[in-house]
Motif scaffolding. Sequence first.
Motif, PDB file in Angstrom:
ATOM      1  N   VAL A 231       0.860  -1.270  -0.347  1.00 15.30           N
ATOM      2  CA  VAL A 231      -0.001   0.010  -0.266  1.00 15.30           C
ATOM      3  C   VAL A 231       0.922   1.937  -0.064  1.00 15.30           C
ATOM      4  O   VAL A 231       0.689   2.264  -0.655  1.00 15.30           O
ATOM      5  N   ASN A 232       2.202   0.929   0.677  1.00  8.39           N
ATOM      6  CA  ASN A 232       2.836   2.811   0.872  1.00  8.39           C
ATOM      7  C   ASN A 232       3.676   2.392  -0.899  1.00  8.39           C
ATOM      8  O   ASN A 232       3.976   3.522  -1.027  1.00  8.39           O
ATOM      9  N   ILE A 233       4.081   2.093  -1.364  1.00  9.91           N
ATOM     10  CA  ILE A 233       4.470   1.494  -2.117  1.00  9.91           C
ATOM     11  C   ILE A 233       3.046   2.542  -3.743  1.00  9.91           C
ATOM     12  O   ILE A 233       4.133   3.145  -4.344  1.00  9.91           O
ATOM     13  N   GLN A 234       2.786   1.760  -2.792  1.00 12.49           N
ATOM     14  CA  GLN A 234       1.556   2.230  -4.207  1.00 12.49           C
ATOM     15  C   GLN A 234       0.845   3.836  -4.494  1.00 12.49           C
ATOM     16  O   GLN A 234       0.747   4.136  -5.576  1.00 12.49           O
ATOM     17  N   THR A 235       0.548   3.930  -3.033  1.00  8.38           N
ATOM     18  CA  THR A 235       0.628   5.334  -2.870  1.00  8.38           C
ATOM     19  C   THR A 235       1.427   6.354  -2.631  1.00  8.38           C
ATOM     20  O   THR A 235       0.898   7.349  -2.310  1.00  8.38           O
ATOM     21  N   GLN A 236       2.750   5.581  -2.540  1.00  4.01           N
ATOM     22  CA  GLN A 236       3.606   6.941  -2.550  1.00  4.01           C
ATOM     23  C   GLN A 236       3.832   7.818  -1.079  1.00  4.01           C
ATOM     24  O   GLN A 236       4.059   8.370  -0.872  1.00  4.01           O
ATOM     25  N   ASN A 237       2.937   6.739  -0.297  1.00  4.82           N
ATOM     26  CA  ASN A 237       3.090   7.673   1.055  1.00  4.82           C
ATOM     27  C   ASN A 237       4.035   6.620   2.077  1.00  4.82           C
ATOM     28  O   ASN A 237       2.953   5.454   2.396  1.00  4.82           O
ATOM     29  N   ASN A 238       5.092   6.605   2.414  1.00  3.20           N
ATOM     30  CA  ASN A 238       5.397   5.239   3.808  1.00  3.20           C
ATOM     31  C   ASN A 238       4.735   5.946   5.345  1.00  3.20           C
ATOM     32  O   ASN A 238       6.028   5.617   5.842  1.00  3.20           O
ATOM     33  N   VAL A 239       4.454   6.674   4.949  1.00  2.00           N
ATOM     34  CA  VAL A 239       3.939   6.590   6.935  1.00  2.00           C
ATOM     35  C   VAL A 239       2.725   6.512   7.417  1.00  2.00           C
ATOM     36  O   VAL A 239       1.974   5.070   6.854  1.00  2.00           O
ATOM     37  N   ILE A 240       2.947   5.739   8.555  1.00  2.00           N
ATOM     38  CA  ILE A 240       2.893   4.370   8.808  1.00  2.00           C
ATOM     39  C   ILE A 240       2.344   4.734  10.734  1.00  2.00           C
ATOM     40  O   ILE A 240       3.242   5.501  11.245  1.00  2.00           O
ATOM     41  N   THR A 241       1.473   5.398  11.325  1.00  2.00           N
ATOM     42  CA  THR A 241       0.636   5.840  12.389  1.00  2.00           C
ATOM     43  C   THR A 241       1.627   4.617  13.136  1.00  2.00           C
ATOM     44  O   THR A 241       1.795   4.209  13.579  1.00  2.00           O
ATOM     45  N   TYR A 242       1.546   5.863  14.592  1.00  2.00           N
ATOM     46  CA  TYR A 242       2.460   5.841  15.960  1.00  2.00           C
ATOM     47  C   TYR A 242       1.403   4.005  16.398  1.00  2.00           C
ATOM     48  O   TYR A 242       2.170   2.924  16.513  1.00  2.00           O
TER      49      TYR A 242
END
Length: 315
Positions: A83-94
Amino acid sequence: MGPGNDTQISGFLLLGLSNDPELQPLIFWLFLSMYLITVFGNLLIILAVSSDSHLHTPMYFFLANLSFLDICVTSTIIPKMLVNIQTQNNVITYTGCISQAFFFIHFAGWDDFLLAVMAYDRFLAICQPLHYRVIMNPHLCGLLVLMSWLMSVLNSLLHSLMLLRLSFCTEVELPHFFCELHQMIQLACSDTFLNDTVLYASTVLLAGGPLAGILYSYSKIISSIHRISSAQGKYKAFSTCASHLSVVSLFYCTVLGVYLSSAVTRSSHASAVASVMYTVVTPMLNPFIYSLRNRDIKGALIRFFRRAAIKAHLS
């Protein structure tokens, strides 16, 4: 800044395996393929064991549980990575990071304990064949799996609670593709002595303990096989534990390789790349090891698909 809930961060940034944009599609499709193979392969093992009465034995009961855990381990980390790669968003919540760490430690630890249980099962089957069915009854099999689950969940809960007491400052970039416990502890800006102590102590006890049990079981197995006079008898006895021995060797060699490489190189990125071996590659290869080396599994799968084809033809 105080510990625990006083932390001011809202999430972590997972740096992944590479920052090169051109490599992201390759990484995505590679890991998606490995994940699908892992899930499909292990589901086939579970299906074969559950659908064939000939495989309703302790050895295959533990194997089905191992396949379930392999699916759980990879499902804890790979979907989020994709999901991170596909959305180009590498953030994961605390909260998400703590939860991911909890489930990964739990399933990986449970996997480790189960390998030791399977070694004990092979020890009884080869060294005490006359008492095997009496000792390894369904009640004991269920109890061994339950105790393995309980020890792993308590260990995972302890580490997760220890993480909650830490404070994290501005440096929240994790040089990994999932929330790995050691990397998270290194990012903390509060005192981590207690966390490090608990981590090393639990590693020695809860990883070294099962490994010691496996080595002891196989030392007895090898000794018993050596006393068998005929070559055919030796081969038959060894073939019953060859697949498990291959899985154990693959698991521990990859884990040791990760930690030795990280100790030598001191590179977090190299450690992340090496971690792919025991988090993704090993669970993917386990079904192949058991199905290719096991006639019972192959026979059960052939009978299952044959019945399915007949039902489809009749309907």
